[in-house]
Design a protein around this motif. Sequence first.
Motif, PDB file in Angstrom:
ATOM      1  N   HIS A   1       0.868  -1.173   0.000  1.00 50.29           N
ATOM      2  CA  HIS A   1       0.000   0.000   0.000  1.00 50.29           C
ATOM      3  C   HIS A   1       0.912   1.232   0.000  1.00 50.29           C
ATOM      4  CE1 HIS A   1      -3.025   2.849   0.876  1.00 50.29           C
ATOM      5  NE2 HIS A   1      -3.872   2.053   1.481  1.00 50.29           N
ATOM      6  N   TYR A   2       1.240   1.716  -1.197  1.00 54.10           N
ATOM      7  CA  TYR A   2       2.189   2.829  -1.290  1.00 54.10           C
ATOM      8  C   TYR A   2       1.649   4.094  -0.619  1.00 54.10           C
ATOM      9  CZ  TYR A   2       5.180   0.186  -4.464  1.00 54.10           C
ATOM     10  OH  TYR A   2       6.023  -0.755  -5.000  1.00 54.10           O
ATOM     11  N   GLY A   3       0.329   4.283  -0.722  1.00 53.82           N
ATOM     12  CA  GLY A   3      -0.271   5.479  -0.105  1.00 53.82           C
ATOM     13  C   GLY A   3      -0.064   5.475   1.403  1.00 53.82           C
ATOM     14  N   LEU A   4      -0.246   4.300   2.010  1.00 54.54           N
ATOM     15  CA  LEU A   4      -0.060   4.181   3.456  1.00 54.54           C
ATOM     16  C   LEU A   4       1.410   4.403   3.831  1.00 54.54           C
ATOM     17  CD1 LEU A   4      -1.550   3.424   6.130  1.00 54.54           C
ATOM     18  CD2 LEU A   4      -0.738   1.092   5.745  1.00 54.54           C
TER      19      LEU A   4
ATOM     20  N   GLU B   1      13.669  11.551   3.448  1.00 62.40           N
ATOM     21  CA  GLU B   1      13.245  12.319   2.278  1.00 62.40           C
ATOM     22  C   GLU B   1      13.463  11.518   0.993  1.00 62.40           C
ATOM     23  OE1 GLU B   1      11.409  14.755   2.212  1.00 62.40           O
ATOM     24  OE2 GLU B   1      11.575  15.387   0.116  1.00 62.40           O
ATOM     25  N   THR B   2      14.549  10.777   0.940  1.00 63.63           N
ATOM     26  CA  THR B   2      14.801   9.916  -0.228  1.00 63.63           C
ATOM     27  C   THR B   2      13.679   8.906  -0.387  1.00 63.63           C
ATOM     28  OG1 THR B   2      17.173  10.139   0.134  1.00 63.63           O
ATOM     29  CG2 THR B   2      16.474   8.277  -1.233  1.00 63.63           C
ATOM     30  N   LEU B   3      13.320   8.269   0.723  1.00 60.96           N
ATOM     31  CA  LEU B   3      12.247   7.268   0.683  1.00 60.96           C
ATOM     32  C   LEU B   3      10.912   7.922   0.337  1.00 60.96           C
ATOM     33  CD1 LEU B   3      11.244   4.380   1.150  1.00 60.96           C
ATOM     34  CD2 LEU B   3      11.141   4.877   3.602  1.00 60.96           C
ATOM     35  N   ARG B   4      10.654   9.103   0.907  1.00 59.19           N
ATOM     36  CA  ARG B   4       9.380   9.785   0.642  1.00 59.19           C
ATOM     37  C   ARG B   4       9.220  10.076  -0.849  1.00 59.19           C
ATOM     38  NH1 ARG B   4       6.928  14.144  -0.297  1.00 59.19           N
ATOM     39  NH2 ARG B   4       8.840  15.295  -0.708  1.00 59.19           N
ATOM     40  N   LYS B   5      10.306  10.541  -1.457  1.00 65.10           N
ATOM     41  CA  LYS B   5      10.247  10.862  -2.895  1.00 65.10           C
ATOM     42  C   LYS B   5       9.988   9.610  -3.727  1.00 65.10           C
ATOM     43  CE  LYS B   5      12.924  15.108  -3.195  1.00 65.10           C
ATOM     44  NZ  LYS B   5      14.302  15.565  -3.120  1.00 65.10           N
ATOM     45  N   LEU B   6      10.662   8.524  -3.378  1.00 67.00           N
ATOM     46  CA  LEU B   6      10.476   7.269  -4.117  1.00 67.00           C
ATOM     47  C   LEU B   6       9.034   6.784  -4.005  1.00 67.00           C
ATOM     48  CD1 LEU B   6      13.724   5.302  -3.161  1.00 67.00           C
ATOM     49  CD2 LEU B   6      13.106   6.117  -5.455  1.00 67.00           C
ATOM     50  N   LEU B   7       8.480   6.878  -2.788  1.00 67.99           N
ATOM     51  CA  LEU B   7       7.101   6.412  -2.575  1.00 67.99           C
ATOM     52  C   LEU B   7       6.110   7.296  -3.311  1.00 67.99           C
ATOM     53  CD1 LEU B   7       7.341   5.507   1.212  1.00 67.99           C
ATOM     54  CD2 LEU B   7       7.061   3.902  -0.688  1.00 67.99           C
ATOM     55  N   GLU B   8       6.402   8.578  -3.352  1.00 67.17           N
ATOM     56  CA  GLU B   8       5.542   9.514  -4.075  1.00 67.17           C
ATOM     57  C   GLU B   8       5.519   9.135  -5.552  1.00 67.17           C
ATOM     58  OE1 GLU B   8       5.059  13.950  -2.557  1.00 67.17           O
ATOM     59  OE2 GLU B   8       6.723  13.718  -3.972  1.00 67.17           O
ATOM     60  N   GLU B   9       6.699   8.840  -6.085  1.00 63.94           N
ATOM     61  CA  GLU B   9       6.793   8.450  -7.493  1.00 63.94           C
ATOM     62  C   GLU B   9       6.086   7.118  -7.736  1.00 63.94           C
ATOM     63  OE1 GLU B   9      10.944   8.476  -8.586  1.00 63.94           O
ATOM     64  OE2 GLU B   9      11.163  10.528  -7.872  1.00 63.94           O
ATOM     65  N   ALA B  10       6.287   6.171  -6.818  1.00 64.53           N
ATOM     66  CA  ALA B  10       5.641   4.858  -6.981  1.00 64.53           C
ATOM     67  C   ALA B  10       4.122   5.001  -6.943  1.00 64.53           C
ATOM     68  CB  ALA B  10       6.109   3.911  -5.881  1.00 64.53           C
ATOM     69  N   GLY B  11       3.641   5.869  -6.049  1.00 54.88           N
ATOM     70  CA  GLY B  11       2.200   6.096  -5.922  1.00 54.88           C
ATOM     71  C   GLY B  11       1.623   6.769  -7.150  1.00 54.88           C
ATOM     72  N   ALA B  12       2.464   7.530  -7.837  1.00 56.71           N
ATOM     73  CA  ALA B  12       2.002   8.245  -9.030  1.00 56.71           C
ATOM     74  C   ALA B  12       2.262   7.405 -10.289  1.00 56.71           C
ATOM     75  CB  ALA B  12       2.710   9.590  -9.132  1.00 56.71           C
ATOM     76  N   ASP B  13       2.541   6.112 -10.066  1.00 59.37           N
ATOM     77  CA  ASP B  13       2.759   5.171 -11.178  1.00 59.37           C
ATOM     78  C   ASP B  13       3.982   5.485 -12.021  1.00 59.37           C
ATOM     79  OD1 ASP B  13       0.850   3.325 -10.664  1.00 59.37           O
ATOM     80  OD2 ASP B  13      -0.723   4.391 -11.766  1.00 59.37           O
ATOM     81  N   ALA B  14       4.913   6.221 -11.450  1.00 58.88           N
ATOM     82  CA  ALA B  14       6.161   6.454 -12.181  1.00 58.88           C
ATOM     83  C   ALA B  14       6.974   5.154 -12.110  1.00 58.88           C
ATOM     84  CB  ALA B  14       6.923   7.602 -11.555  1.00 58.88           C
ATOM     85  N   MET B  15       7.953   5.052 -12.972  1.00 58.81           N
ATOM     86  CA  MET B  15       8.774   3.845 -12.967  1.00 58.81           C
ATOM     87  C   MET B  15       9.785   3.924 -11.826  1.00 58.81           C
ATOM     88  SD  MET B  15       7.963   1.683 -15.293  1.00 58.81           S
ATOM     89  CE  MET B  15       9.444   0.736 -15.629  1.00 58.81           C
ATOM     90  N   VAL B  16       9.520   3.191 -10.784  1.00 55.31           N
ATOM     91  CA  VAL B  16      10.463   3.130  -9.663  1.00 55.31           C
ATOM     92  C   VAL B  16      10.751   1.655  -9.426  1.00 55.31           C
ATOM     93  CG1 VAL B  16      10.884   3.721  -7.250  1.00 55.31           C
ATOM     94  CG2 VAL B  16       9.370   5.143  -8.613  1.00 55.31           C
ATOM     95  N   SER B  17      12.003   1.301  -9.346  1.00 54.10           N
ATOM     96  CA  SER B  17      12.290  -0.120  -9.154  1.00 54.10           C
ATOM     97  C   SER B  17      12.010  -0.521  -7.716  1.00 54.10           C
ATOM     98  CB  SER B  17      13.742  -0.429  -9.519  1.00 54.10           C
ATOM     99  OG  SER B  17      14.605   0.004  -8.498  1.00 54.10           O
ATOM    100  N   ARG B  18      11.540  -1.754  -7.570  1.00 59.96           N
ATOM    101  CA  ARG B  18      11.267  -2.263  -6.221  1.00 59.96           C
ATOM    102  C   ARG B  18      12.545  -2.250  -5.397  1.00 59.96           C
ATOM    103  NH1 ARG B  18       6.418  -5.376  -7.058  1.00 59.96           N
ATOM    104  NH2 ARG B  18       6.523  -6.616  -5.176  1.00 59.96           N
ATOM    105  N   ALA B  19      13.654  -2.587  -6.059  1.00 60.74           N
ATOM    106  CA  ALA B  19      14.931  -2.655  -5.336  1.00 60.74           C
ATOM    107  C   ALA B  19      15.282  -1.306  -4.720  1.00 60.74           C
ATOM    108  CB  ALA B  19      16.044  -3.121  -6.282  1.00 60.74           C
ATOM    109  N   GLU B  20      15.001  -0.240  -5.461  1.00 58.74           N
ATOM    110  CA  GLU B  20      15.317   1.098  -4.949  1.00 58.74           C
ATOM    111  C   GLU B  20      14.530   1.388  -3.673  1.00 58.74           C
ATOM    112  OE1 GLU B  20      16.068   5.054  -7.316  1.00 58.74           O
ATOM    113  OE2 GLU B  20      14.940   3.650  -8.568  1.00 58.74           O
TER     114      GLU B  20
END
Length: 182
Positions: free
Chosen positions: A36-39, A92-111
């Motif tokens: 649940h990326y939003g959570l 902040e790094t994690l927050r940005k990645l989650l924001e991108e993942a939530g917005a369906d941007a291409m973010v690797s799971r590994a990242e």
Amino acid sequence: MADPTRAWHDEHMYFNRMLAMLQKEMDVLATGESPHYGLMLDIISYLREYSDVVHHPREDEVFRRLSLLRPDYKLRVARLRQEHRVIAVAGETLRKLLEEAGADAMVSRAEIEIAAATFLVYYGNHIQTEEEDILPLAAKLLTHADWAAAKAMAPSAHDPVFGAKPTQRFSELRRRIAAEAG
Ligand SMILES: [Fe+2]
Ligand SMILES: [Fe+2]
């Protein structure tokens, strides 16, 4: 004034709950399912907005005052202050990645896995060190004036999740917390 170390400890328990919830979502990711990326984003946003902005500046002042009273603690508290800076950047790094993942941007799971695992381990150890090494000493040595000065570092503090007036934005997170508490 209510027992300041009690309030301090309570906040650590709130943060630990947030870290445990984040870990649960990481476990979902580990099994190949979609977390649940939003959570996750709510959790990290809360920690960025409350812990980094209110809890840590207050602690920094507590640490500064403690190291004046106990110079033998100077290095230990310097490390903890350094960890606050690392936690803020890692968060902040994690927050940005989650924001991108939530917005369906291409973010690797590994990242996301790397950023979250680093954050979880680092933050968990940080809280444990404070609970074991610092809180008992601060309870013994600091005065009302010290606690008031620490509180003044974030005078208009308001916990948007666990406080008396939670903000609407975190209602889903609060719902989850209530469901977990059963
Ligand atoms: Fe801290
Ligand atoms: Fe803390």
